[in-house]
Write a protein that holds these residues in place. Structure first.
Motif, PDB file in Angstrom:
ATOM      1  N   ASN A 315       0.848  -1.319  -0.058  1.00 52.90           N
ATOM      2  CA  ASN A 315       0.006  -0.094   0.075  1.00 52.90           C
ATOM      3  C   ASN A 315       0.853   1.369   0.133  1.00 52.90           C
ATOM      4  N   LEU A 316       0.894   1.818  -1.114  1.00 50.02           N
ATOM      5  CA  LEU A 316       1.830   3.098  -1.266  1.00 50.02           C
ATOM      6  C   LEU A 316       1.016   4.310  -1.374  1.00 50.02           C
ATOM      7  N   PRO A 317       1.374   5.446  -0.846  1.00 48.19           N
ATOM      8  CA  PRO A 317       0.611   6.759  -0.977  1.00 48.19           C
ATOM      9  C   PRO A 317       1.133   7.436  -2.449  1.00 48.19           C
ATOM     10  N   ARG A 318       0.358   8.303  -2.970  1.00 44.47           N
ATOM     11  CA  ARG A 318       1.016   8.911  -3.979  1.00 44.47           C
ATOM     12  C   ARG A 318       2.040   9.947  -3.415  1.00 44.47           C
ATOM     13  N   ILE A 319       3.143  10.012  -4.029  1.00 44.23           N
ATOM     14  CA  ILE A 319       4.182  10.850  -3.783  1.00 44.23           C
ATOM     15  C   ILE A 319       4.498  12.008  -4.437  1.00 44.23           C
ATOM     16  N   GLU A 320       5.212  12.999  -4.147  1.00 41.17           N
ATOM     17  CA  GLU A 320       5.583  14.156  -5.017  1.00 41.17           C
ATOM     18  C   GLU A 320       6.709  13.606  -5.774  1.00 41.17           C
ATOM     19  N   CYS A 321       6.923  13.783  -6.952  1.00 33.25           N
ATOM     20  CA  CYS A 321       7.886  13.518  -7.858  1.00 33.25           C
ATOM     21  C   CYS A 321       7.725  14.034  -9.364  1.00 33.25           C
ATOM     22  N   LEU A 322       8.687  13.660 -10.221  1.00 28.62           N
ATOM     23  CA  LEU A 322       8.814  13.751 -11.580  1.00 28.62           C
ATOM     24  C   LEU A 322       8.355  12.421 -12.076  1.00 28.62           C
ATOM     25  N   ALA A 323       7.342  12.026 -12.173  1.00 29.12           N
ATOM     26  CA  ALA A 323       6.803  10.755 -12.636  1.00 29.12           C
ATOM     27  C   ALA A 323       7.647  10.236 -14.073  1.00 29.12           C
ATOM     28  N   SER A 324       7.865  10.938 -14.831  1.00 30.57           N
ATOM     29  CA  SER A 324       8.413  10.440 -16.180  1.00 30.57           C
ATOM     30  C   SER A 324       9.758   9.995 -15.816  1.00 30.57           C
ATOM     31  N   GLN A 325      10.510  10.760 -14.966  1.00 32.35           N
ATOM     32  CA  GLN A 325      12.016  10.488 -14.617  1.00 32.35           C
ATOM     33  C   GLN A 325      12.031   9.357 -13.867  1.00 32.35           C
TER      34      GLN A 325
END
Length: 436
Positions: A315-325
């Motif tokens: 179970n993972l939360p949504r995280i702040e990131c640059l998804a494509s990278q």
């Protein structure tokens, strides 16, 4: 009288000599010049412990020792050479007798305990019959020069590191441009394919309804002629020639498979869009599981014939990131895992949450990585693949991307058993504005 003057100067305090009167004898003037030269002049016996037999008075100015101190101890020279430098000098000192001269650079302990760098030129003096008479040396303090050399060397290392960072940044820029091109290509593909796929999918839905209607009509017709033996007999050869029962099953299967194929094409296009995240320039909340799945779709052709994918998602939360990278990181790790497997194998993908960190483990049961290579796998251009099979940039770029997200990559490997890469990412990465 001249010799008395000479002895007086030799036993004088070891400080800078005063100016000589014009009436000084040549011998006294020679002693004056020796004591005031920048080099310490000395002589030793040409055997055994090389006991010093003469030391110029400037020894005190250079090293802090009085000449009589240095002459009194037969082992003074050897005992004051730095322990790390002495073995090399001892091992080659005999060459003075074959070559006639040797030059050394070594550290010598001064009276205040400091080690000073010395440039020492040794020269063998022989008597008229060619027998070794004594060894004359000239010591020059090169401590400042050595310090400058070390500073220049450190500067050179720093410059090389800077060049390496610039090269890595350049390669990362190229990779970013490549990913941007992929995103633009995906956008173009989506735009060009979605429209025809849309109406073909709509037509296939209508066709499925029409086929159902026709089959219903045929069923009703069969029921109607069943009570008319003559008509049923006439139609029986027609049914047999058309193989109506086979057509009924096959046309239904064909329509169903076509609709499934269209759904697969839509999923591939959507995976390309999800993978590239066209137009993404800012940090955003993203679902890492969706990124993993879309990346698996992208690399499926390379993996599906020899690799079984095992998913163990937590179970993972949504995280702040640059998804494509991050998708680029997942792709590099998955492709490397597939290439490490010879024959058939498996890749297990596990995810989980620990405090404010999410982790993604990609484990294969391939060839593994040799221990001597583990410390270098993230270096730019380092690769163990055959020439032409890899640039050695995949893991380096992945390391940089994860680092910019405030995370890290751990690796465990055993030769012959496989490798596991674990990507650790903070749920809320630090300084994300600056990184973006």
């Amino acid at each position: 009288m001249e010799f008395e003057d000479f002895d007086a100067l030799s036993s004088a305090p070891a400080t800078q000599s005063a100016a000589l009167p014009h009436s000084a004898s040549p011998l006294v003037r020679l002693q004056y010049l020796v004591d005031n030269t920048p080099a310490l002049i000395y002589s030793t016996v040409p055997s055994g412990d090389f006991k010093m037999t003469f030391v110029s008075n400037n020894a005190f100015n250079m090293l802090g020792y009085r000449p009589d101190q240095m002459l009194a101890d037969p082992n003074f020279w050897f005992d004051h050479i730095h322990p790390d430098d002495a073995p090399g000098i001892v091992a080659s000192l005999a060459q003075v007798f074959t070559e006639g001269q040797r030059v050394y650079e070594y550290r010598f302990r001064a009276a205040d305990g400091r080690y000073l760098w010395m440039h020492d030129t040794l020269r063998l003096v022989r008597d008229d019959e060619g027998r070794p008479l004594e060894v004359i040396g000239a010591l020059t303090d090169i401590t400042d020069r050595k310090a400058m050399e070390e500073a220049l060397q450190a500067k050179g290392v720093e410059q090389q590191q800077l060049i390496g960072k610039l090269r890595e940044a350049h390669e990362q820029l190229l990779q970013s441009e490549k990913m941007a091109s992929i995103g633009q290509l995906a956008a173009g593909i989506a735009h060009e394919i979605n429209n025809p796929i849309g109406f073909v999918n709509s037509n296939m839905g209508s066709l499925q309804g029409y086929v159902g209607t026709l089959l219903s009509v045929i069923d009703a017709y069969d029921a109607a002629v069943a009570g008319l033996p003559a008509l049923a007999g006439r139609m029986a050869p027609v049914r047999a020639e058309a193989d109506l029962d086979f057509l009924r099953d096959d046309v239904t299967a064909l329509v169903r498979e076509s609709i499934d194929g269209l759904r697969r094409v839509k999923e591939i296009v959507q995976s390309l869009k999800d993978f590239s995240h066209v137009g993404e320039t800012a940090w955003q909340l993203a679902d890492l599981h969706q990124g993993l799945d879309s990346t698996l779709n992208i690399v499926s052709n390379e993996l599906k014939y020899k690799v079984t994918i095992l998913k163990e998602y937590g179970n993972l939360p949504r995280i702040e990131c640059l998804a494509s990278q991050l998708n680029q990181v997942f792709m590099n790790l998955l492709v490397n895992a597939g290439q490490a497997i010879v024959g058939r194998g498996a890749i297990r993908i596990r995810t989980g949450l620990r405090e404010d960190w999410v982790w993604i483990e990609i484990r294969d049961n391939g060839a593994g990585i040799a221990p001597e290579h583990l410390t270098r796998i993230f270096e730019p251009f380092f690769t163990t693949k055959p020439v032409g099979s890899g640039t050695g940039l995949g893991l380096s770029l992945s390391y940089g991307i994860v680092s910019r997200h405030g995370g890290r990559i751990d690796v465990q490997s055993q030769v012959g058993k496989g490798t596991a890469f674990t990507v650790w990412l903070p749920v809320h990465p630090p300084r994300k504005e600056a990184v973006a």
